[in-house]
Design an enzyme around this catalytic site. Sequence first.
Site, short mmCIF file in Angstrom:
data_model
loop_
_atom_site.label_atom_id
_atom_site.label_comp_id
_atom_site.label_asym_id
_atom_site.label_seq_id
_atom_site.Cartn_x
_atom_site.Cartn_y
_atom_site.Cartn_z
CG ASN A 169 70.16 74.52 43.03
OD1 ASN A 169 69.60 73.87 43.91
ND2 ASN A 169 70.41 74.03 41.83
CB ILE B 186 70.24 82.25 43.31
CG1 ILE B 186 70.53 82.90 44.65
CG2 ILE B 186 69.25 81.11 43.48
CD1 ILE B 186 69.32 83.50 45.30
CB CYS B 187 71.30 78.23 39.42
SG CYS B 187 70.68 77.51 37.91
CG LEU B 188 64.95 80.83 40.99
CD1 LEU B 188 64.91 79.52 41.74
CD2 LEU B 188 64.60 81.98 41.91
CG LEU C 268 74.87 78.07 40.21
CD1 LEU C 268 74.50 79.31 40.99
CD2 LEU C 268 75.69 78.44 39.00
#
Lengths: 184, 520
Positions: free
Chosen positions: A79, A88-90, A124
């Site tokens: 991620n 960051i994929c959050l 990601l």
Amino acid sequence: MSSQKRIAKELVECTASPPTGITVSLPNDSDVHKWHVVLDGPEGTAYAGGRFGLVVSLPIEYPFKAPAVTFATRIYHPNVTNDSLGSICLGLLKSENWKPSTRLLSVLEAVRNLLAEPQPDDPLEARIADEYRRDRREFDKNARSYVARYAKGPVKFDAPRGEPAAGEREGNGGDGGGASGGRA
Amino acid sequence: MDTDDDFMSAVSSEYDRQDSDNDDMSGVEDFDFDDEPDTFIDSQKEIGHRRKPAYDISFRVFQPADIQRQQQDLIHEVNLILTISKEEAAILLRHFRWNKERLIEDYMDEPSAVLGAAGLASNSASSPKMEIIPGFVCDICCEDEPGLESFALKCGHRYCVDCYRHYLSQKIREEGEAARIQCPSEGCNLIIDARSLDLLVTAELTERYHNLLQRTYVQDKETLKWCPAPDCQNAIECGVKRKDLDKVVPTVACLCGHRFCFGCALNDHQPAPCELVKQWLKKCADDSETANWISANTKECPKCGSTIEKNGGCNHMTCRKCKHEFCWMCMGLWTEHGTSWYNCNRFQEKSGTDARDAQAKSRVSLERYLHYYNRYANHEQSARLDKDIYNKTEKKMVQLQKESGMSWIEVQYLNSASQALQTCRQTLMWTYAFAFYLARNNLTAIFEDNQKDLEMAVEALSGMFEKSVTELADPQLKVVIMDKTTYCNKRRVILLEDTAQNLAEGMESLGEVASPSACG
């Protein structure tokens, strides 16, 4: 500005009684909108023993707009983009999900949780996510080799992070780092 | 107003079953409820007694007031049946994409689950209002000064009014959100209702909020679409479903006069189906045709591969880049031409023939494309010019009244002639795009005959239409123009009817749509 009070309060919260594995500092005391965070790799994961730098940028509209959080230290993770940006994929940070009452502390804890529990279904880095799902041993090995290479010693935030040396470039061709040795 | 029964025809459900394997809807239908009013498509065969043209589809135009009223009616109904507030009814209806029956059914089964999923509190606390609470600290801005006004939805998550306002205006103005603005508290999915919003924000923002809400009503319903004309606020209701777009071309006409395709919102493109239109427009815009031109008009240097256009002169080519000298005709080395300089006699050699063949093939497909494209573009341009003429028509009509002593009603024929010209040109334009993709078979000949008839009639009418006022004053010409107008319209109907029927029956094979590269 109304956000100053809130940010100051959050900063005190984070520095006075810091949560496990999270250290917050300001690179520039006069600018409370930029935080440097050191994240200790959670025990029992491939990231254990590593120290990861996070840059937290608070927009002017904070807390009505979500903060931007990026990894300053390279990390092998489904991620987090495997490049010098460290995005960051959050879900928490997406504008449609962000709530002004959300504390930075919970954002940082969410990032730390992401290290303990990667989310390969929302990747990601699709290749790393795939590896995480199919070959956990290989993934752990690669993640550990990244930790050994990038996440040891003092954390650097601003210096351009070293690109992997020639021939070690991870991706489709490489096997994810020089230290990983031959594939099983 | 029609009832749902009108929409339900045996034919449409048959279509549904046939096309259940069609999967290009998957992204759109994730919230689909099966019991929505079904398609309007009246098949010309089944419903013989009220036969309507196959290319014509049913639709209704709604003005902003109609859209508002429809929503209010539904909200009112749910409000009465479920004895919940109107604001809550609205939120529930939006959650269920205005499917009232489904909402009521689900609510009767499990009211609290439905309320929770839609973002409503199941407790019946008194309606939210602004309050000053001693000792209150706002969790967003951390202000704690005494007398701070605060607000909370039924969930009780209380924030100062300033923060609430800031939050709402951020959502409405910057994110364009309205129907799904949640309580600012982390993890709370309670939806802010219209009344609470009205309490908090400025009138200007309230207006935008309600506009956005109105928009979601049209967007939520698959059978509704906004009229794409600039400044038009009407919506069109049409039952043609996406998966049927390869069989029908659902042209609708708004009250504002704009005619467009309900399927893709582009200008009317009958008889060509949406997918074909998309491909055609892409093809016309693409660089692929430039590449085609290059391959048809240029050759590559046999040594370094640079693209060379012969700009006249003799066959002795010298590549600017690598200085390679070769013959344009046979592509062979120039030095090998020996004494026959400037007169290539090595034309029969294999390498030369191959190069020529490859080039000839490329030319054929290019010329085929250009044939259709030029006619398409010509009608597009003529339609624009006809529109200019139309704008002058009124003036002409006034002038004509003066010169010939005809009444206003008597000169209306010019107006209808102008209208006919424009619609027919629009249709003709797309027949060329359609023909480009049409696989050759028996039906092609019929199609081309229809096309030719319409085209001749349109050009004849266009010619008469441009005549001077003195000539137009001739009563005989008036009769001829009127006849021609009727004829044009009739030819157009015949063409559309024919293609629409073949399309619906899947007889028109559009072989090349699937593989556009084959014709590129």
